[in-house]
Enzyme design. Structure first.
Site, mmCIF file in Angstrom:
data_model
loop_
_atom_site.group_PDB
_atom_site.id
_atom_site.type_symbol
_atom_site.label_atom_id
_atom_site.label_comp_id
_atom_site.label_asym_id
_atom_site.label_seq_id
_atom_site.Cartn_x
_atom_site.Cartn_y
_atom_site.Cartn_z
ATOM 1 N N HIS A 208 0.842 -1.193 0.000
ATOM 2 C CA HIS A 208 0.000 0.000 0.000
ATOM 3 C C HIS A 208 0.877 1.242 0.000
ATOM 4 O O HIS A 208 1.861 1.312 0.723
ATOM 5 C CB HIS A 208 -0.902 0.013 1.235
ATOM 6 C CG HIS A 208 -1.793 1.209 1.303
ATOM 7 N ND1 HIS A 208 -2.971 1.305 0.584
ATOM 8 C CD2 HIS A 208 -1.666 2.382 1.957
ATOM 9 C CE1 HIS A 208 -3.531 2.478 0.821
ATOM 10 N NE2 HIS A 208 -2.759 3.151 1.649
ATOM 11 N N ASP B 15 -15.264 2.586 8.161
ATOM 12 C CA ASP B 15 -14.281 3.565 7.682
ATOM 13 C C ASP B 15 -14.905 4.528 6.686
ATOM 14 O O ASP B 15 -14.601 5.727 6.692
ATOM 15 C CB ASP B 15 -13.076 2.853 7.057
ATOM 16 C CG ASP B 15 -12.066 3.867 6.519
ATOM 17 O OD1 ASP B 15 -11.497 4.604 7.347
ATOM 18 O OD2 ASP B 15 -11.883 3.961 5.298
ATOM 19 N N ARG C 124 -14.776 12.645 9.349
ATOM 20 C CA ARG C 124 -13.491 13.306 9.650
ATOM 21 C C ARG C 124 -13.200 14.384 8.629
ATOM 22 O O ARG C 124 -12.655 15.442 8.952
ATOM 23 C CB ARG C 124 -12.368 12.254 9.643
ATOM 24 C CG ARG C 124 -12.408 11.331 10.844
ATOM 25 C CD ARG C 124 -11.537 10.114 10.631
ATOM 26 N NE ARG C 124 -10.173 10.468 10.304
ATOM 27 C CZ ARG C 124 -9.359 9.728 9.549
ATOM 28 N NH1 ARG C 124 -9.753 8.578 9.052
ATOM 29 N NH2 ARG C 124 -8.138 10.128 9.298
ATOM 30 N N SER D 189 -7.486 3.549 9.694
ATOM 31 C CA SER D 189 -8.269 3.592 8.458
ATOM 32 C C SER D 189 -7.567 2.795 7.352
ATOM 33 O O SER D 189 -8.169 1.943 6.690
ATOM 34 C CB SER D 189 -8.461 5.064 8.055
ATOM 35 O OG SER D 189 -8.846 5.194 6.721
ATOM 36 N N LYS E 284 -8.528 -1.412 5.982
ATOM 37 C CA LYS E 284 -8.885 -1.778 4.611
ATOM 38 C C LYS E 284 -7.992 -2.897 4.078
ATOM 39 O O LYS E 284 -8.449 -3.783 3.354
ATOM 40 C CB LYS E 284 -8.826 -0.542 3.714
ATOM 41 C CG LYS E 284 -10.041 0.368 3.972
ATOM 42 C CD LYS E 284 -9.996 1.658 3.206
ATOM 43 C CE LYS E 284 -9.112 2.651 3.883
ATOM 44 N NZ LYS E 284 -9.318 4.042 3.547
HETATM 45 N N1 URA Z 1 -6.083 7.379 3.582
HETATM 46 C C1 URA Z 1 -6.963 6.557 4.194
HETATM 47 O O1 URA Z 1 -7.292 5.497 3.658
HETATM 48 N N2 URA Z 1 -7.457 6.914 5.396
HETATM 49 C C2 URA Z 1 -7.102 8.048 6.015
HETATM 50 O O2 URA Z 1 -7.580 8.309 7.093
HETATM 51 C C3 URA Z 1 -6.199 8.904 5.367
HETATM 52 C C4 URA Z 1 -5.704 8.539 4.146
#
Ligand code: URA
Length: 433
Positions: free
Chosen positions: A80, A159, A166, A181, A185
């Site tokens: 990632h 999320d 947020r 977050s 994922k």
């Molecule tokens: N990318 C994400 O997937 N989550 C965040 O909170 C910030 C950047």
């Protein structure tokens, strides 16, 4: 929920049950936005313990579907990037690592704002499909050694909801919230081994090295606590990666890199991240050994063959490798030149990303259409010596006016000074447990 907010505000601990109560309640609509927003702001100011951050991550993972990959031996190595300008690493890294013998099944996303997404880049290849069902996905991995698809299913609904909240309450920039977050994922998509590229600099989400390092450490810690071995590299995003910024242009550059003739920084980053993936896949014990395996695969010409096989298995036209003119081509191309002689001291990577986006290469809003042919090739790096009039960039777009104004903006985004400057280091830190 009132007690949870109070305890978090006062920097006291939260139990697993409290965190699950909050995340489940929020996902299912029992906890209102105003209380969740207050909690996020408390975390923003007080932080969250590493135990609570790992619990938060797993509570978010369990808010939706969690994928497993028994067909692939259950061990899924994933990568990632926190996102950068010209970051086409995935396009190069995955075939290269697959060429060294690791099966790769990757879910990727589309881009938003000044950084691009892997799916957008791959959609420049005529016919390429990411909407494979599970059987097709597994079959593509079996055939080609790797496959890349779009995210499907109901992964991490907590999320989705929390991120949107947020975004409008000035609480995105909180390291435990970002780390949970991102990691939620990856874990929900079934990753068991994770390599992270945490970008830092003017073109990245994290602007300074200490925050980027802390984000990397927080994510590695979540990985360790939740049984997903994780390694992170903190890498420079104070200038675009490679030369190309824009979807079809980045595919061309990825092809060149997979053939061994790509830009030095992109090649080097893929070697470093690839070596970490080989360690995670237990094909190598040290980064040096991993690099050697990757270099051997390149000497045999294997990485581009994996890329060709992936394109074919996903319905794309592999002729784009030999005939890049089959990729979308912009009608207008103009050059940006150095207004004076000097040394490149700074490149505003974020501005370069925004210029590419405004040419059509990226989207401002999630439902914007993108122009796959648009973008730019930035031919200079910090540390280069330039002569007045030397070409610094080539700009591609739909119409002379927009391309011309982009070229002027590029000239302003590159700072030239009279005395020699040092090239920027690429890899700033490695974090692992
Ligand atoms: N990318 C994400 O997937 N989550 C965040 O909170 C910030 C950047």
């Amino acid at each position: 929920m009132y007690d949870i907010i109070t305890r978090t505000r006062d920097g006291l601990g939260l139990s697993r049950e409290e965190i699950r109560f909050m995340i489940n309640g929020y996902t299912e609509g029992r906890v209102p936005d105003y209380q969740m927003a207050a909690w996020c702001m408390a975390v923003y100011f007080q932080g969250l313990s590493s135990e609570a951050t790992a619990e938060l991550t797993m509570a978010m993972v369990d808010s939706g579907e969690v994928l497993t990959w028994p067909e692939l031996g259950g061990q899924l190595v994933d990568k990632h990037s926190t996102g950068g300008v010209g970051d086409k690493t995935t396009l190069v890294l995955l075939p290269w690592v697959a060429a060294a013998g690791v099966r790769i099944a990757k879910m990727s996303g589309r881009g938003l704002g000044h950084t691009g997404g892997t799916l957008d880049k791959l959609s420049a290849i005529p016919g390429f499909r990411f909407d494979l069902n599970r059987t097709e996905f597994i079959q593509a991995v079996e055939e080609a050694g790797l496959a890349v698809v779009g995210q499907t299913g109901n992964l991490v609904p907590a999320d989705k909801k929390l991120y949107a909240l947020r975004d409008v309450t000035a609480t995105v920039d909180s390291i435990p919230l970002i780390a949970s977050s991102i990691m939620s994922k990856k874990i929900a998509a079934g990753a068991s081994r994770i390599v992270l590229d945490v970008k830092v600099g003017s073109g990245a989400f994290m602007q300074d090295l200490s925050s980027a390092r802390l984000l990397a450490e927080t994510m590695v810690d979540i990985g360790t606590k939740t049984g997903r071995r994780t390694t992170a590299l903190v890498t420079n995003m104070d200038q675009p990666l490679g030369h190309a910024v824009g979807n079809a242009l980045e595919v061309r550059e990825a092809v060149a890199t997979l053939q061994g003739s790509g830009p030095e920084d992109l090649t080097e980053l893929c070697l470093a991240l690839g070596a970490e993936m080989l360690i995670q896949a237990e094909k190598a014990e040290t980064p040096e050994e991993g690099r050697q395996l990757l270099l051997q695969a390149m000497e045999k010409g294997l990485p581009i063959e994996r890329f060709r096989a992936m394109i074919a298995a996903q319905g794309g036209d592999p002729r784009v490798i030999e005939e890049p003119e089959l990729l979308p081509q912009a009608p207008v191309c103009l050059e940006a030149v150095a207004p004076s002689s000097g040394y490149v001291s700074r490149i505003d990577a974020r501005e370069i990303g925004l210029i590419a986006m405004e040419l059509g290469a990226g989207r401002q809003r999630i439902d914007d259409e993108i122009d796959l042919s648009a973008g730019l090739e930035l031919l200079v790096k910090v540390g280069d010596q330039l002569q007045q009039g030397q070409v610094m960039a080539r700009v591609y777009g739909p119409a002379p006016e927009s391309v011309n104004s982009a070229a002027r903006r590029i000239e302003a985004a590159i700072e030239l000074i009279g005395s020699p400057t040092e090239p920027l280091p690429l890899i700033l830190a490695r974090v692992s447990r």
